[in-house]
Design a protein around this motif. Structure first.
Motif, PDB file in Angstrom:
ATOM      1  N   SER A 165       0.862  -1.006  -0.007  1.00  0.00           N
ATOM      2  CA  SER A 165       0.145  -0.021  -0.103  1.00  0.00           C
ATOM      3  C   SER A 165       0.890   1.235  -0.003  1.00  0.00           C
ATOM      4  O   SER A 165       1.550   1.526   0.662  1.00  0.00           O
ATOM      5  CB  SER A 165      -0.939  -0.081   1.058  1.00  0.00           C
ATOM      6  N   ARG A 166       0.601   2.092  -0.838  1.00  0.00           N
ATOM      7  CA  ARG A 166       1.391   3.408  -1.088  1.00  0.00           C
ATOM      8  C   ARG A 166       0.995   4.317   0.267  1.00  0.00           C
ATOM      9  O   ARG A 166       1.668   5.310   0.413  1.00  0.00           O
ATOM     10  CB  ARG A 166       1.141   4.207  -2.362  1.00  0.00           C
ATOM     11  N   LEU A 167      -0.121   3.710   0.967  1.00  0.00           N
ATOM     12  CA  LEU A 167      -0.552   4.897   2.280  1.00  0.00           C
ATOM     13  C   LEU A 167       0.110   4.090   3.376  1.00  0.00           C
ATOM     14  O   LEU A 167      -0.142   4.837   4.473  1.00  0.00           O
ATOM     15  CB  LEU A 167      -2.029   4.743   2.315  1.00  0.00           C
ATOM     16  N   LYS A 168       0.899   3.078   3.341  1.00  0.00           N
ATOM     17  CA  LYS A 168       1.666   2.694   4.450  1.00  0.00           C
ATOM     18  C   LYS A 168       2.581   3.644   5.328  1.00  0.00           C
ATOM     19  O   LYS A 168       2.504   3.659   6.497  1.00  0.00           O
ATOM     20  CB  LYS A 168       2.305   1.314   4.266  1.00  0.00           C
ATOM     21  N   PRO A 169       3.335   4.484   4.533  1.00  0.00           N
ATOM     22  CA  PRO A 169       4.368   5.104   5.319  1.00  0.00           C
ATOM     23  C   PRO A 169       3.497   6.198   6.214  1.00  0.00           C
ATOM     24  O   PRO A 169       3.967   6.703   7.218  1.00  0.00           O
ATOM     25  CB  PRO A 169       4.915   6.291   4.214  1.00  0.00           C
ATOM     26  N   ASP A 170       2.127   6.730   5.931  1.00  0.00           N
ATOM     27  CA  ASP A 170       1.363   7.381   6.710  1.00  0.00           C
ATOM     28  C   ASP A 170       0.580   6.599   7.689  1.00  0.00           C
ATOM     29  O   ASP A 170      -0.333   7.047   8.397  1.00  0.00           O
ATOM     30  CB  ASP A 170       0.266   8.199   6.104  1.00  0.00           C
ATOM     31  N   GLY A 171       0.889   5.221   7.701  1.00  0.00           N
ATOM     32  CA  GLY A 171       0.185   4.461   8.738  1.00  0.00           C
ATOM     33  C   GLY A 171      -1.434   4.417   8.583  1.00  0.00           C
ATOM     34  O   GLY A 171      -2.168   4.014   9.302  1.00  0.00           O
ATOM     35  N   ILE A 172      -1.803   4.480   7.307  1.00  0.00           N
ATOM     36  CA  ILE A 172      -3.264   4.560   6.802  1.00  0.00           C
ATOM     37  C   ILE A 172      -3.763   2.960   6.636  1.00  0.00           C
ATOM     38  O   ILE A 172      -3.093   2.332   5.735  1.00  0.00           O
ATOM     39  CB  ILE A 172      -3.574   5.403   5.562  1.00  0.00           C
ATOM     40  N   PHE A 173      -4.854   2.561   7.117  1.00  0.00           N
ATOM     41  CA  PHE A 173      -5.297   1.108   6.922  1.00  0.00           C
ATOM     42  C   PHE A 173      -5.810   0.794   5.587  1.00  0.00           C
ATOM     43  O   PHE A 173      -6.398   1.924   5.052  1.00  0.00           O
ATOM     44  CB  PHE A 173      -6.400   0.877   8.115  1.00  0.00           C
ATOM     45  N   ASN A 174      -5.902  -0.350   5.382  1.00  0.00           N
ATOM     46  CA  ASN A 174      -6.748  -0.664   4.041  1.00  0.00           C
ATOM     47  C   ASN A 174      -8.052  -0.643   4.655  1.00  0.00           C
ATOM     48  O   ASN A 174      -8.614  -0.614   5.522  1.00  0.00           O
ATOM     49  CB  ASN A 174      -6.096  -2.114   3.569  1.00  0.00           C
ATOM     50  N   MET A 175      -8.646  -1.158   3.523  1.00  0.00           N
ATOM     51  CA  MET A 175     -10.434  -1.251   3.712  1.00  0.00           C
ATOM     52  C   MET A 175     -10.738  -2.080   4.789  1.00  0.00           C
ATOM     53  O   MET A 175     -10.223  -3.264   4.818  1.00  0.00           O
ATOM     54  CB  MET A 175     -11.166  -1.564   2.326  1.00  0.00           C
ATOM     55  N   GLY A 176     -11.689  -1.536   5.516  1.00  0.00           N
ATOM     56  CA  GLY A 176     -12.485  -2.416   6.523  1.00  0.00           C
ATOM     57  C   GLY A 176     -13.640  -3.231   5.744  1.00  0.00           C
ATOM     58  O   GLY A 176     -13.685  -3.747   4.731  1.00  0.00           O
ATOM     59  N   ARG A 177     -14.584  -3.916   6.684  1.00  0.00           N
ATOM     60  CA  ARG A 177     -15.631  -4.589   6.072  1.00  0.00           C
ATOM     61  C   ARG A 177     -16.322  -4.077   5.063  1.00  0.00           C
ATOM     62  O   ARG A 177     -16.742  -2.893   5.076  1.00  0.00           O
ATOM     63  CB  ARG A 177     -16.472  -4.827   7.571  1.00  0.00           C
ATOM     64  N   ASN A 178     -16.591  -4.929   4.205  1.00  0.00           N
ATOM     65  CA  ASN A 178     -17.417  -4.560   3.141  1.00  0.00           C
ATOM     66  C   ASN A 178     -18.511  -5.464   2.736  1.00  0.00           C
ATOM     67  O   ASN A 178     -18.157  -6.898   2.668  1.00  0.00           O
ATOM     68  CB  ASN A 178     -16.432  -4.377   1.901  1.00  0.00           C
ATOM     69  N   PHE A 179     -19.670  -5.431   2.306  1.00  0.00           N
ATOM     70  CA  PHE A 179     -20.755  -6.355   1.668  1.00  0.00           C
ATOM     71  C   PHE A 179     -20.947  -5.726   0.380  1.00  0.00           C
ATOM     72  O   PHE A 179     -21.252  -4.446   0.204  1.00  0.00           O
ATOM     73  CB  PHE A 179     -21.990  -6.505   2.614  1.00  0.00           C
ATOM     74  N   SER A 180     -21.210  -6.759  -0.536  1.00  0.00           N
ATOM     75  CA  SER A 180     -21.588  -6.258  -1.931  1.00  0.00           C
ATOM     76  C   SER A 180     -22.725  -7.046  -2.453  1.00  0.00           C
ATOM     77  O   SER A 180     -22.743  -8.285  -1.980  1.00  0.00           O
ATOM     78  CB  SER A 180     -20.389  -6.456  -2.943  1.00  0.00           C
ATOM     79  N   LEU A 181     -23.615  -6.558  -3.239  1.00  0.00           N
ATOM     80  CA  LEU A 181     -24.760  -7.096  -3.727  1.00  0.00           C
ATOM     81  C   LEU A 181     -24.788  -6.829  -5.209  1.00  0.00           C
ATOM     82  O   LEU A 181     -24.942  -5.748  -5.623  1.00  0.00           O
ATOM     83  CB  LEU A 181     -26.144  -6.714  -3.312  1.00  0.00           C
ATOM     84  N   GLY A 182     -24.662  -7.866  -6.107  1.00  0.00           N
ATOM     85  CA  GLY A 182     -24.652  -7.817  -7.460  1.00  0.00           C
ATOM     86  C   GLY A 182     -25.765  -8.405  -8.168  1.00  0.00           C
ATOM     87  O   GLY A 182     -26.156  -9.737  -7.866  1.00  0.00           O
ATOM     88  N   LEU A 183     -26.436  -7.878  -9.162  1.00  0.00           N
ATOM     89  CA  LEU A 183     -27.607  -8.496 -10.019  1.00  0.00           C
ATOM     90  C   LEU A 183     -27.283  -8.242 -11.490  1.00  0.00           C
ATOM     91  O   LEU A 183     -26.998  -7.072 -11.842  1.00  0.00           O
ATOM     92  CB  LEU A 183     -28.940  -7.849  -9.738  1.00  0.00           C
ATOM     93  N   THR A 184     -27.392  -9.313 -12.321  1.00  0.00           N
ATOM     94  CA  THR A 184     -27.261  -9.315 -13.608  1.00  0.00           C
ATOM     95  C   THR A 184     -28.379 -10.048 -14.327  1.00  0.00           C
ATOM     96  O   THR A 184     -28.542 -10.883 -14.108  1.00  0.00           O
ATOM     97  CB  THR A 184     -25.974  -9.584 -14.264  1.00  0.00           C
ATOM     98  N   TYR A 185     -29.289  -9.098 -14.994  1.00  0.00           N
ATOM     99  CA  TYR A 185     -30.325  -9.772 -15.943  1.00  0.00           C
ATOM    100  C   TYR A 185     -30.072  -9.866 -17.312  1.00  0.00           C
ATOM    101  O   TYR A 185     -29.719  -8.990 -18.066  1.00  0.00           O
ATOM    102  CB  TYR A 185     -31.651  -8.937 -15.645  1.00  0.00           C
ATOM    103  N   SER A 186     -30.198 -11.142 -17.991  1.00  0.00           N
ATOM    104  CA  SER A 186     -29.869 -11.289 -19.396  1.00  0.00           C
ATOM    105  C   SER A 186     -31.165 -11.464 -20.031  1.00  0.00           C
ATOM    106  O   SER A 186     -32.098 -12.102 -19.630  1.00  0.00           O
ATOM    107  CB  SER A 186     -29.139 -12.645 -19.633  1.00  0.00           C
ATOM    108  N   LEU A 187     -31.474 -10.785 -21.238  1.00  0.00           N
ATOM    109  CA  LEU A 187     -32.612 -10.824 -22.155  1.00  0.00           C
ATOM    110  C   LEU A 187     -32.309 -11.624 -23.312  1.00  0.00           C
ATOM    111  O   LEU A 187     -31.266 -12.027 -23.755  1.00  0.00           O
ATOM    112  CB  LEU A 187     -32.693  -9.188 -22.479  1.00  0.00           C
TER     113      LEU A 187
END
Length: 753
Positions: free
Chosen positions: A731-753
Motif C-alpha cells: 500500500s502506498r498509504l503505508k508510510p502514513d500508517g493508513i489502514f486498508n479497507m475494512g468490512r464490506n458487503f456487496s450485492l450484484g444483480l445481472t439480468y440477461s435478455l
C-alpha cells in the motif's frame, strides 16, 4: 505499413474460398445419450455453436486447414481435438463426466491451446469469478490470482505485481493490443474497467519472446467479451452495490451476430466514496469512472476481422492524510483526471493450412493532475461576477464536479501506435511454427506547468520466430527474438537499446496423473523515460528523484518448473522459479536533500528473485459439489549487494471451502468461505519498514435463476468480515500508517435478455 496492408488484402482476395462444413454429435461416454447445450468452439477461427436437444451440431463456412476444436460442458471434462478440414463424414465426440471445472482456451500464448496442452504455465480467471469474490475494481480482482499482487493507492489506483516485479516490468494487453498509459509511475493504475471483460490471463515470468521490452516480469492479458454466436442476439444489464464505500457500478450491453457481421456495445458507470476502516474513512480515496466499449466484426470463410473501441474516463482522488469524513463521491484536491482511448483492429487471413494475423492498435492517453496551488487565474470581470453571486468557498469549489476554476498542474498526452503481424506456417508433421514482426511508435508531450518526464518519441521494432513441436511423450516449445528501441528525447538526446532473447520449454507426462513443465527464458527491459531523465520532486513519494541517462538494459534469465498431479478428485501443483536480472534499475538515497526532500538516484546492480506457488484442490467423492482449495505464495527479491528489493509482497496462504450445485435447465448456486492469511514482511529495502501480518475472512454466495424465462445472476459477498485494521505491505498509504479497507458487503444483480 501501407504496402504491407495492400499485400495482405491482395492475399485475402486471391486465396481459395472453400465452403467447408463440420457436422457431428456429442454424447455421454457412459450412457451414449446426446448432450444438449454443449459449447463447440474453434478458438483459432473464433467460430462456434451449441449442441441441440439431441446433442447434434453443425458449423458452416470454415476454411481449409488443421484447427483445434474444443468441446466444453459443465460437469464434464473439456475435450480438445485437431480436425483436418475439409472433412466429409459427421464426427462423434464423447465427453466423460468429471467434478473438475471446465478448462478454457489460453489466448495469451500463440498456439491457442487448453492449459493442459500448454507448455507455458498460465493462470486464468474469469471476471465473473473475480467479482464473485467481492473485488471492488479490476485491479483489486486481479490481485486475487495466484502469484499476482497489487501496489495500491487507495481503491482507485492499483498497479499489478507479478512475482515481485511491477511497473514497466509487467506488460498489459487489452483488446489484443499492447496497452500504454504511462505505467512507469508509482501513482498510475490500469485505466481499465471490468465491464466488457471476459477473463484475465497471467504469464508469470519473462515473456519478451512474445511481447518484447517491458514483458521482463510477465504479461497481464485481458480478454474482451466475445461477440454473440452466429445468428443470435442478447442483451444484459446489472449493477453492484458496495456498503463500505456506499458505491456502485452499473453496466448494460447488447450484442448481435449474423452470418457475416457482428456488433457489440457496453457502457458502465462507477462511483465510490472514501473507503471506511474500523476507525475512520480514508479521505480522498473516492473516485468516479465512466466506460464505453464498442465492437464491429466481420467473418467470411477465409477472412475475419474485428474493430474495437474503448473510452475510459475517471477522476481519482489522491489521498494524503486523514481529514474530511464524508460519503461525498466527488474527489477533493489533489486528484487525477484520466482519459484513455483504445482503438484496436485484429484480422486474420486463412490460407490452405496456414494463416496470417495482423493486429493494429492506437492508444491515446490524456493524464491531468490537479493541485491546490494551481487555481485558474480569473479575469477581473469573472471575479466581480463571483463576488456578486456570493462566490464559492474553497471547500465548495473542491466539490464542484467540473472544477472549472482549476487547470492542471501536470498534463501529459501519450499517443501510441503499435502493430503485430504473425504468420502461422503450414503444419509440417510435428511442427507448428510462427514468425512475426512487432513494432511501436510512441510520442509523449507535456502541456502542464510541471514536467514529470520530458517530451520524447520512442520507436520499437522486434522480429520473432517460435515453434511448438509435438512428440508422442512430450511437447517442446522454443523460439528466438531480436528487438531494438530508439528513444529521441528533447534537447537532442538520443538513446538506442537492443537485445536478443530466446526461450525453451518442455511439457511431459511423468505418469498418468503427473505433468511436468520446465521453461527457460531470457527477457529484457529498456530503461524508461523517468529512469533516464527524472530531475525533480515526485509527488506522492515525497522524494527528489534524479535519473541516469547512462542506464543499460535490464537483462534476465528465469528458470520455471511446474509439477501438477491431477486425479478424479484431487489436484495438486507446485511451481518454483528463479529469476536473475542483470543491471536491475532501482532508486537509492544518497543522503542529501533538495527543497527539504531526500534525494534518490536511479542506479543499477544485479538482482535475483525466487519463490513460487503451491496449491491443492480437493473435491471428494461422492460429494462432488464440495471443494476445498488451498494455496501458498512466496517471493524473495535481493540485490547482489545483499540488500532486499522494495515492494516485494509478503508470503500468503489462502484457504477456501466452496460448494456448487448445478440443476440443469433450472438453476445453479454456489457458496464459499475464504480465509486469507498474510504473513509478516521483514525482508525490506533500505527505505521501507516492516509490515505486520493479518488474517482476512470472506464469504459469498449466489447463482442463476430463471425469471420470466431469462437468467438472473445474483452475487452476494462479504470481505474482511471481522473488520480487521491492517496495512498491506504494497500500500502506498503505508508510510502514513493508513489502514486498508475494512468490512464490506456487496450485492450484484445481472439480468440477461
Amino acid at each position: 505499413m501501407k504496402t504491407i496492408l495492400n499485400l495482405l488484402f491482395l492475399s485475402m482476395a486471391i486465396c481459395a474460398v472453400g465452403q467447408n462444413n463440420v457436422n457431428g454429435i456429442v454424447t455421454d461416454t457412459e450412457t451414449g445419450e446426446g448432450l444438449p447445450f454443449v459449447n463447440i468452439y474453434f478458438p483459432q477461427l473464433e467460430k462456434g455453436t451449441t449442441t441441440s436437444d439431441t446433442g447434434k451440431f453443425s458449423i458452416n463456412n470454415l476454411p481449409s486447414g488443421t484447427y483445434a476444436l474444443v468441446c466444453s460442458y459443465v460437469g464434464y471434462e473439456t475435450k480438445s481435438m485437431n480436425l483436418v478440414i475439409p472433412i466429409t463424414e459427421p464426427i462423434s465426440i464423447n465427453l466423460t463426466s468429471s467434478a473438475i471445472e471446465m478448462e478454457a482456451v489460453i489466448i495469451s500464448t500463440p498456439f491457442h491451446k487448453l492449459q493442459s496442452d500448454n507448455v507455458m504455465k498460465v493462470e486464468r480467471q474469469t471476471i465473473k469469478e473475480l467479482k464473485a469474490s467481492g473485488a471492488v475494481t479490476l485491479g483489486e480482482g486481479i490481485s486475487n490470482i495466484a502469484g499476482v499482487e497489487g501496489v495500491s493507492t487507495g481503491l482507485g489506483i492499483t498497479k499489478p505485481v507479478i512475482r515481485g516485479l511491477s511497473s514497466n516490468r509487467v506488460l498489459v494487453y487489452t483488446q489484443g493490443v499492447r496497452l500504454e498509459n504511462q505505467q512507469f509511475g508509482d501513482e498510475h493504475g490500469l485505466g481499465l474497467s471490468d465491464a466488457g471483460v471476459e477473463s484475465v490471463e497471467v504469464i508469470k515470468g519473462p515473456a519478451s519472446l512474445l511481447y518484447g521490452s517491458d514483458a521482463l516480469g510477465g504479461v497481464l492479458y485481458i480478454n474482451p467479451e466475445k461477440f454473440a454466436l452466429e445468428n443470435s442476439a442478447n442483451a444484459d444489464f446489472g449493477g453492484t452495490y458496495f456498503t463500505n464505500t456506499q458505491g456502485y457500478n452499473t453496466n448494460a450491453g447488447y450484442k448481435a451476430s449474423g452470418e457475416a457481421f457482428k456488433v457489440l456495445f457496453r457502457g458502465s458507470v462507477t462511483e465510490h466514496a472514501d473507503y471506511n476502516t474500523a476507525d475512520y474513512r480514508v479521505t480522498n480515496t473516492r473516485f468516479k469512472e465512466q466506460d464505453f466499449k464498442a465492437g464491429v466484426g466481420y467473418q467470411s470463410t477465409n477472412f475475419k476481422t474485428d474493430f474495437r473501441y474503448n473510452i475510459n474516463h475517471s477522476k481519482i482522488g489522491i489521498p494524503e492524510e486523514i481529514g474530511e469524513q464524508s460519503t461525498n463521491k466527488t474527489p477533493l484536491l489533489p486528484y487525477q483526471e484520466l482519459t484513455n482511448h483504445i482503438f484496436s483492429s485484429r484480422s486474420t487471413v486463412f490460407f490452405n493450412n496456414s494463416k496470417l494475423e495482423f493486429n493494429l492498435g492506437y492508444i491515446y492517453n490524456d493524464r491531468r493532475e490537479f493541485e491546490d496551488e494551481h487555481e485558474h487565474e480569473h479575469d477581473h470581470d469573472h471575479e466581480n461576477d463571483h463576488e456578486e453571486e456570493g462566490g464559492l468557498h474553497e471547500d465548495e469549489e473542491h466539490h464542484d464536479d467540473d472544477h472549472d476554476a482549476l487547470h492542471p498542474a501536470l498534463q501529459m498526452k501519450l499517443k501510441t501506435a503499435n502493430y503485430d503481424v504473425k504468420y502461422h506456417l503450414p503444419i509440417m508433421g510435428k511442427f507448428e511454427t510462427i514468425v512475426g514482426i512487432q513494432g511501436m511508435n510512441q510520442i509523449n508531450t507535456n502541456y502542464g506547468e510541471e514536467e514529470l518526464i520530458p517530451n520524447a518519441t520512442t520507436n520499437d521494432l522486434g522480429i520473432l520466430a517460435m515453434s511448438h513441436i509435438h512428440f508422442e511423450k512430450f511437447d517442446l516449445q522454443l523460439g528466438a527474438r531480436y528487438d531494438n528501441r530508439w528513444i529521441q528525447i528533447e534537447n537532442n538526446i538520443n538513446k538506442s537499446f537492443n537485445s536478443f532473447n530466446g526461450a525453451f520449454g518442455v511439457k511431459t507426462n511423468l505418469s498418468k496423473n503427473i505433468t511436468a513443465r520446465l521453461n527457460l527464458a531470457t527477457g529484457f527491459r529498456a530503461p524508461n523515460l523517468a529512469e533516464l531523465t527524472s530531475d525533480g520532486v515526485h509527488h506522492g513519494t515525497n522524494r527528489y528523484e534524479v535519473g541516469n541517462i547512462d542506464l543499460k538494459n535490464e537483462q534476465n534469465f528465469q528458470t520455471d518448473l511446474a509439477l501438477e498431479f491431477k486425479s478424479e478428485h484431487i489436484e495438486f501443483f507446485v511451481n518454483g522459479f528463479y529469476n536473475h536480472i542483470n543491471d536491475y534499475i532501482y532508486l537509492s538515497p544518497d543522503g542529501t536533500f533538495i527543497d527539504s526532500e531526500p534525494v534518490y538516484n536511479y542506479v543499477q546492480d544485479n538482482a535475483a528473485l525466487y519463490g513460487g506457488e503451491i496449491g491443492l484442490h480437493f473435491h471428494p467423492h461422492p460429494l462432488d459439489w464440495l471443494h476445498y482449495e488451498s494455496s501458498f505464495e512466496t517471493v524473495t527479491g535481493k540485490l547482489d549487494s545483499g540488500d532486499y528489493l522494495p515492494l516485494i509482497p509478503a508470503n500468503s496462504l489462502n484457504n477456501t471451502i466452496r460448494v456448487e450445485f448445478d440443476v440443469k435447465d433450472s438453476a445453479s448456486t454456489y457458496a464459499f468461505v475464504k480465509l486469507q492469511s498474510v504473513f509478516n514482511q521483514g525482508n525490506i529495502s533500505a527505505f521501507e519498514t516492516p509490515t505486520d501480518g493479518y488474517n482476512l475472512l470472506s464469504v459469498g454466495f449466489g447463482g442463476n435463476l430463471k425469471v420470466f424465462n431469462n437468467d438472473l445472476s445474483i452475487t452476494i459477498s462479504g470481505t474482511n468480515l471481522t473488520n480487521k485494521t491492517y496495512i498491506n505491505h504494497l500500500s502506498r498509504l503505508k508510510p502514513d500508517g493508513i489502514f486498508n479497507m475494512g468490512r464490506n458487503f456487496s450485492l450484484g444483480l445481472t439480468y440477461s435478455l
